[in-house]
Design a protein around this motif. Structure first.
Motif, mmCIF file in Angstrom:
data_model
loop_
_atom_site.group_PDB
_atom_site.id
_atom_site.type_symbol
_atom_site.label_atom_id
_atom_site.label_comp_id
_atom_site.label_asym_id
_atom_site.label_seq_id
_atom_site.Cartn_x
_atom_site.Cartn_y
_atom_site.Cartn_z
ATOM 1 N N THR A 16 0.849 -1.194 0.000
ATOM 2 C CA THR A 16 0.000 0.000 0.000
ATOM 3 C C THR A 16 0.886 1.246 0.000
ATOM 4 O O THR A 16 2.084 1.168 0.312
ATOM 5 C CB THR A 16 -0.867 0.039 1.265
ATOM 6 O OG1 THR A 16 0.010 0.171 2.404
ATOM 7 C CG2 THR A 16 -1.704 -1.235 1.414
ATOM 8 N N PRO A 17 0.312 2.410 -0.307
ATOM 9 C CA PRO A 17 1.115 3.637 -0.231
ATOM 10 C C PRO A 17 1.785 3.796 1.139
ATOM 11 O O PRO A 17 2.969 4.150 1.214
ATOM 12 C CB PRO A 17 0.095 4.743 -0.499
ATOM 13 C CG PRO A 17 -0.932 4.087 -1.381
ATOM 14 C CD PRO A 17 -1.031 2.676 -0.878
ATOM 15 N N GLU A 70 -3.436 9.231 -1.568
ATOM 16 C CA GLU A 70 -2.396 8.191 -1.560
ATOM 17 C C GLU A 70 -1.015 8.799 -1.297
ATOM 18 O O GLU A 70 -0.187 8.216 -0.589
ATOM 19 C CB GLU A 70 -2.362 7.459 -2.906
ATOM 20 C CG GLU A 70 -3.483 6.459 -3.069
ATOM 21 C CD GLU A 70 -3.281 5.560 -4.279
ATOM 22 O OE1 GLU A 70 -2.192 5.608 -4.899
ATOM 23 O OE2 GLU A 70 -4.213 4.822 -4.614
#
Ligand SMILES: [Zn+2]
Length: 368
Positions: A16-17, A70
């Motif tokens: 994930t970011p 993000e």
């Protein structure tokens, strides 16, 4: 504080970011702290104290979250991984904007501003040896600034490789799996810093390499007004490329002539904006034409080697295409080539260095 990198490191970022940010922060904690200290030193030297810088950063925290969730999560991950505060990471990610507005407040004189000085190129496939499309540049900035190459692997958006300063999510010179790439040069125009709290450049740079098509790559650079000025070449593996001279409220679009374009730190199309940086670094007026001449001699034979050799040119040294610190300048005013990049968009491949290319070898990174 280290003054010389012997090579350019890469770091794979996955997940994930937030997870990518944690990996980045853990791997480069010391380098990120070094970069925060270096920027605070240079802001202080230019007349802006730490308190003012952090007040500016506070304004950018919600702005970045609102512009790109993000991106913001990846910044939070970097803070967690490095053990620094989110405000420290924000100082880096908005450093382009903070620098212009801070200097504007401190001096209100354009010759107090010193954004990134660089020489960039784009070469269309008609004049390359292998029919590939190339872009690249020398990135000239403060000695001691720590950089690396993010090698981002992800499912939802394109894989990419992008050079960044440790602590900055956005990156600035790179290529993605769709063969879209970008370069960056600093420009100075008269309205820089008048409206500091606009979408930061580094957020836009990440969005360029998030794109699958050229129009998606260009949009983040030109669709919202900016705090300050810059020059970006956006290129595609198929040979299309556009050079964007972007000021706070206007943009110019330049295209290759005879399949070649070069650009340094002055505005080429002055119909919609002024050009100020050459008053501080007059060598910009020679670097882009010089690079064009060096490459034009090899029309039809241009490849990695020709490009790398041209980027090692020392005409006008120390203020040359391959730039070295000018010992006559105060330490915090000195610039040098902190990285040299040759990107083969057709192969989604980037060669890069972490110091002047005459002193080190290029490392290879791939977005596929
Ligand atoms: Zn050199």
């Amino acid at each position: 504080m280290s003054q010389l990198q012997t090579d350019l490191r890469g770091l794979e970022l996955t997940g994930t970011p937030y997870e990518r940010g944690v990996t980045h922060g853990e791997a480069f904690a010391d380098e990120i702290a070094n970069n925060v200290d270096l920027y605070l030193d240079v802001f202080e030297y230019k007349g802006t104290d730490e308190k003012t810088v952090y007040e500016q950063a506070d304004e950018f925290v919600p702005l970045i979250e609102d512009e790109n969730e993000e991106y913001f999560q990846e910044m939070q991950g970097i803070a967690e991984g490095s053990g620094l505060d989110l405000e420290d990471i924000t100082v880096l990610n908005a450093r382009y904007e903070v620098m212009y507005s801070a200097f504007k407040q401190a001096a209100d004189e354009v010759d107090e501003e010193t954004p990134d000085a660089c020489t960039a190129f784009g070469v269309q496939p008609e004049i390359t040896a292998d029919g590939h499309t190339y872009i690249g540049q020398n990135w000239d900035w403060m000695p001691g600034l720590e950089t690396f190459v993010m090698e981002i692997k992800r499912d939802e958006k394109p894989d990419m490789v992008s050079m960044t300063e440790a602590g900055i999510v956005g990156g600035k010179i790179g290529v993605n799996e769709h063969g879209i790439g970008m370069t960056l040069n600093g420009l100075v125009t008269e309205k820089d810093g008048e409206h500091p709290f606009r979408k930061p450049y580094h957020v836009r740079f990440r969005e360029v390499l998030d794109a699958e098509r050229m129009d998606q790559a260009i949009a983040p650079l030109i669709t919202k007004d900016r705090a300050c000025s810059g020059n970006v070449i956006v290129g595609h593996a198929e040979g299309e490329m556009v050079n964007l001279e972007i000021a706070p409220e206007t943009s110019n679009y330049l295209y290759p002539e005879d399949h070649l374009i070069t650009h340094a730190n002055h505005v080429e199309d002055r119909t919609s904006m002024s050009s100020e940086f050459e008053k501080l670094i007059p060598d910009t007026l020679c670097r882009a034409p010089r690079l064009k001449r060096l490459l034009s001699r090899h029309r039809g034979e241009i490849d990695d080697e020709v490009l790398a050799e041209a980027l090692q040119d020392h005409f006008g040294r120390p203020n040359s295409i391959c730039r070295h610190p000018d010992e006559d300048e105060p330490e915090l005013d000195r610039l040098r080539t902190n990285g040299s990049y040759v990107i083969d968009l057709s192969e989604r491949r980037m060669l890069g260095t972490g110091s002047p290319p005459c002193e080190t070898n290029y490392e290879e990174f791939s977005a596929t």
